[in-house]
Design a protein around this motif. Structure first.
Motif, mmCIF file in Angstrom:
data_model
loop_
_atom_site.group_PDB
_atom_site.id
_atom_site.type_symbol
_atom_site.label_atom_id
_atom_site.label_comp_id
_atom_site.label_asym_id
_atom_site.label_seq_id
_atom_site.Cartn_x
_atom_site.Cartn_y
_atom_site.Cartn_z
ATOM 1 N N HIS A 67 0.812 -1.215 0.000
ATOM 2 C CA HIS A 67 0.000 0.000 0.000
ATOM 3 C C HIS A 67 0.847 1.269 0.000
ATOM 4 O O HIS A 67 0.293 2.370 0.078
ATOM 5 N N ASP A 309 -6.353 1.493 11.004
ATOM 6 C CA ASP A 309 -7.445 1.254 10.058
ATOM 7 C C ASP A 309 -8.799 1.285 10.762
ATOM 8 O O ASP A 309 -9.763 1.871 10.256
ATOM 9 N N ARG A 310 -8.880 0.635 11.910
ATOM 10 C CA ARG A 310 -10.152 0.555 12.632
ATOM 11 C C ARG A 310 -10.671 1.937 12.998
ATOM 12 O O ARG A 310 -11.888 2.197 12.967
ATOM 13 N N ARG A 314 -6.317 5.887 8.369
ATOM 14 C CA ARG A 314 -5.360 5.625 7.291
ATOM 15 C C ARG A 314 -5.448 6.689 6.189
ATOM 16 O O ARG A 314 -4.440 7.023 5.563
ATOM 17 N N ASP A 315 -6.645 7.241 5.953
ATOM 18 C CA ASP A 315 -6.818 8.214 4.879
ATOM 19 C C ASP A 315 -6.239 9.582 5.214
ATOM 20 O O ASP A 315 -6.208 10.469 4.349
#
Length: 477
Positions: A67, A309-310, A314-315
């Motif tokens: 990623h 992520d949870r 991440r964005d």
């Protein structure tokens, strides 16, 4: 006011953004809101699955590489912990060139601009195992952090099967184990009889997750330092079970390998000097213990990334993963670090930026490049103190390059006497008593020193000239 929102700004290259009315280099909106900086300890690039290792299991690092941008030619500036780490944080070559009165670390700059800044465990230098056992700060830089947290552990005194492999001392007794400041501490492994939850890296992951939850709604820079695979190589038994010595294939070695290496280029931690030459199976156990430690560390990193992520971060978060330097595990009969050959200077470097496509870069880069990269990502000016170059052009275009050669030096002295540069093809080392030159396309394991080959005189002159330029920057000339 800038015309673009953070949602769309990462999808356009910086060069194009600067052509849009209302956006200047100083005013452009930042690509990221948060920075997660993760550094492993003594981790060589070649041991990781995403760097081509056939045995060592590192699924979380590998997934991060899928990623992000994986740099295949990233190099530390000093293959020793104490000088390498502040060099990264201050973006400068050499310990003597860091002045805390006038230079600022990148977390310090972010903190002074309103970001929450925290470190968990080893970011600047800590003695391992000494500071880990004692739970102390080591050579930390307090001004970098809003808060700082240590992750103490028992290290070599962890209950389980203890192995001091260079002297073949294998036992379960807790007495007379090689620990801090002892001669043989670098060759110690412990098969932890517990589930590993009391290990320093497990504590580090837990604290990092806690801090992500607490500060998810504000800009943050979170620096997470894992101490594995630094010795002592401690991990629960199932991790050791993945790497039985029957599966270990030792690096290729030649009987006359040292004949064309200057004396200064021969590691003092070699099989003959440290005793491992007497125990071929223990050399494989060194690999097994190292790989077990790497996989354990990888699982702890996975927990932190899963929480990122949870939480939906991440964005908005730049994730940087690297190591302070590489490591020798029998290549050239060398062990540990502190020399300028490829296994000691090359490091893993993975940078994942929201909105930028993943890929692989073969461009030579340096760890001092991380500081200006972070500054550009968050929309701040790059301080003049930085010796590095921003990696953003490469992150946006994986075929781009920002430098011809990466620079490394002997970090054991405040005034180094040993230097190296590494380009896409050539690796050159310079010592008080000689030189080394390797064609990395034809000789990636560095067995044939071409420094004395007249047919390579022009290449040698070019490398000397490039190195001289780097030394001038380091010496401030």
């Amino acid at each position: 006011m800038p015309l673009l929102t953070n949602r769309w700004r990462p999808l356009l290259p910086v060069a194009l953004l600067l052509l849009i009315p209302g956006i200047s280099a100083a005013e452009e909106e930042p690509i990221v809101k948060n920075v997660l900086y993760v550094i492993a300890d003594d981790l060589k690039a070649s041991v990781l699955g995403c760097y081509g290792h056939p045995l060592c299991e590192t699924p979380n690092i590998d997934r991060l590489a899928e990623h992000g941008t994986r740099f295949t030619r990233a190099y530390c500036q000093a293959p020793v912990c104490a000088p390498s780490r502040p060099s990264i944080m201050f973006g400068r070559y050499g310990r003597r060139n860091i002045d805390h009165a006038k230079h600022k670390s990148f977390p310090q700059v972010l903190k002074e601009n309103g970001w929450y800044s925290a470190r968990v465990s080893k970011i600047y230098h800590m003695r391992v195992p000494g500071d880990i056992v004692e739970g102390t700060n080591g050579g930390d830089h307090a001004a970098s952090w809003t808060e700082r947290f240590n992750s103490p552990g028992k290290e070599e005194s962890t209950p389980g099967l203890y192995q001091c492999l260079n002297i073949n001392d294998i036992k379960r007794d807790l007495d007379d184990r090689q620990g801090a400041r002892t001669k043989n501490r670098a060759y110690v492994a412990v098969i932890d009889e517990s589930d590993g939850s009391d290990q320093p890296d497990a504590k580090t992951a837990a604290k990092a997750i806690e801090l992500l939850r607490e500060h998810k709604d504000e800009p943050f820079v979170l620096a997470v330092g894992f101490v594995r695979p630094h010795y002592p190589h401690v991990a629960p038994e199932p991790y050791f079970g993945r790497y039985p010595i029957e599966k270990i294939r030792m690096p290729k070695r030649l009987a006359d390998d040292w004949d064309d290496i200057p004396r200064s280029g021969i590691s003092s931690s070699n099989s003959q000097a440290n005793g491992l030459a007497r125990y071929p199976d223990n050399q494989k156990r060194m690999w097994s213990a190292y790989e077990a430690s790497v996989s354990f560390m990888d699982d702890q990193l996975g927990k932190v990334l899963a929480e990122l992520d949870r939480l939906g971060l991440r964005d908005s978060t730049a994730v940087i993963f690297t190591s302070d330097h590489g490591y020798h595990l029998g290549e050239h009969d060398f062990w540990q670090k502190a020399n300028l050959h490829e296994e000691a200077t090359r490091v893993p470097l993975i940078v994942s930026i929201p909105g930028l496509r993943p890929g692989v870069s073969d461009a030579p880069v340096e760890l001092v490049d991380l500081y200006p990269t972070v500054m550009q990502l968050v929309g701040l000016d790059v301080p003049k103190q930085c010796h590095g170059k921003s990696l953003l052009p490469i992150l946006e275009n994986h075929d781009a390059t920002t430098r011809d050669y990466a620079f490394s030096y002997d970090g054991r002295r405040k005034m180094p006497t040993q230097f190296a540069i590494r380009g896409k093809r050539w690796a050159y080392m310079q010592y008080p008593d000689g030189e080394e030159l390797y064609d990395m396309q034809r000789d990636p394991e560095q067995f044939t020193n071409l420094a004395g080959d007249a047919s390579h005189a022009s290449v040698l002159d070019q490398c000397r000239s490039k190195l001289a330029e780097k030394k001038k920057i380091m010496l401030g000339q």
